[in-house]
Scaffold this motif. Structure first.
Motif, short mmCIF file in Angstrom:
data_model
loop_
_atom_site.label_atom_id
_atom_site.label_comp_id
_atom_site.label_asym_id
_atom_site.label_seq_id
_atom_site.Cartn_x
_atom_site.Cartn_y
_atom_site.Cartn_z
N UNK A 35 0.75 -1.34 0.13
CA UNK A 35 -0.18 -0.07 -0.12
C UNK A 35 0.86 1.22 -0.10
N UNK A 36 0.26 2.40 -0.39
CA UNK A 36 0.98 3.58 -0.30
C UNK A 36 0.27 4.66 0.69
N UNK A 37 1.01 5.30 1.48
CA UNK A 37 0.81 6.37 2.37
C UNK A 37 1.23 7.49 1.86
N UNK A 38 0.31 8.47 1.77
CA UNK A 38 0.77 9.78 1.07
C UNK A 38 0.97 10.82 2.37
N UNK A 39 2.09 11.56 2.58
CA UNK A 39 2.13 12.50 3.82
C UNK A 39 1.16 13.68 3.53
N UNK A 40 0.64 14.03 2.42
CA UNK A 40 -0.16 14.97 2.14
C UNK A 40 -1.43 14.81 2.54
N UNK A 41 -1.93 13.58 2.92
CA UNK A 41 -2.91 13.24 3.63
C UNK A 41 -3.11 13.61 5.10
N UNK A 42 -1.94 14.11 5.53
CA UNK A 42 -1.73 14.24 7.15
C UNK A 42 -1.45 15.83 7.38
N UNK A 81 -2.73 -3.30 12.43
CA UNK A 81 -3.96 -2.96 12.69
C UNK A 81 -4.46 -2.04 11.59
N UNK A 82 -5.75 -1.90 10.99
CA UNK A 82 -6.32 -1.01 10.34
C UNK A 82 -6.35 0.15 10.73
N UNK A 83 -6.14 1.08 9.76
CA UNK A 83 -6.38 2.71 10.16
C UNK A 83 -7.50 3.50 9.42
N UNK A 84 -7.71 4.67 9.91
CA UNK A 84 -8.51 5.45 9.02
C UNK A 84 -7.97 6.73 8.79
N UNK A 85 -7.42 6.73 7.33
CA UNK A 85 -6.56 7.69 6.77
C UNK A 85 -7.36 8.92 6.55
N UNK A 86 -6.78 10.05 6.96
CA UNK A 86 -7.62 11.36 6.76
C UNK A 86 -7.43 11.95 5.56
N UNK A 87 -8.53 12.73 4.88
CA UNK A 87 -8.59 13.27 3.67
C UNK A 87 -8.30 14.72 3.65
N UNK A 88 -7.36 15.58 2.99
CA UNK A 88 -7.15 16.78 3.21
C UNK A 88 -8.21 17.58 2.04
N UNK A 89 -8.75 18.58 2.37
CA UNK A 89 -9.41 19.37 1.25
C UNK A 89 -8.91 20.54 0.95
#
Length: 213
Positions: A35-42, A81-89
């Protein structure tokens, strides 16, 4: 004993091609657990600020990111463990009410401009990459992206680049190159570097008995 996931950090300046590199690595291992996690989401939530205050946000400064949340969620993934990745607007300049459920995988690609700036994040990475691309190429790519995908005017992109992005790159992003295990010149255009990187990742996965045949 279950092996903990492998974390691959892909850093580089805005428009360097780091996202292309991350996606290419993902594509090469698409049949694996990855999977890919983008720092921009945070980016930090700014719902407590006025729009005028939000518009002044320096998105290229380390303090723009909620690394505490990123580290917490990355550690959760490392514990399967699963997570809920934030979404940035980017239109409202704050965190959206939406979330993206993310299930743990054996390989995690962490991608972002400042992921190598925080020692706590670096310590979670097994491989650290820095995508190094000339400034003129990066600004052109940023112009195309921000005018096409983020509703920005060309003038605003140029103004932001000269007043914020470039000085922040020189102050905070460029120095993190020294933490990289591998530096990839010219991003996604460098097929040789990407192929070597894929081979190295494959070797690590095989050593840890993660790679699926």
């Amino acid at each position: 004993m279950v092996q903990k996931p492998i974390v691959i950090g892909v850093a580089g300046g805005s428009g360097s091609g780091k996202t292309t590199v991350a996606k290419e690595i993902y594509r090469q291992f698409a049949d694996q657990s990855i999977l890919i996690i983008e720092q921009d989401s945070y980016y930090r939530d700014q719902s407590d600020k006025t729009m005028d205050e939000r518009l002044k946000t320096n998105y290229d400064h380390p303090l723009a990111f909620d690394n505490e949340l990123l580290i917490t969620q990355l550690n959760a993934l490392l514990e399967f463990k699963s997570i809920e990745k934030p979404v940035y607007d980017y239109t409202a300049h704050t965190r959206s009410d939406k979330i993206i459920p993310v299930e743990p995988k054996d390989v995690i690609i962490l991608e972002g401009i400042l992921i190598l700036e925080d020692e706590r994040l670096r310590d979670l990475m097994d491989i650290k990459l820095f995508v190094d691309t000339d400034a003129d190429v990066r600004i052109i790519r940023r112009m195309v992206r921000d005018t096409r995908d983020r509703g920005r005017t060309l003038e605003s992109v140029i103004d932001q680049y000269t007043s914020v992005v470039r000085p922040m790159h020189n102050q905070f992003i460029e120095p993190t190159k020294r933490y990289a295990d591998i530096i990839i010149p010219e991003g996604g255009q460098n097929r040789v570097a990407i192929d070597l990187m894929v081979t190295k990742i494959q070797t690590i996965l095989e050593e840890k008995a993660i790679l699926k045949k």
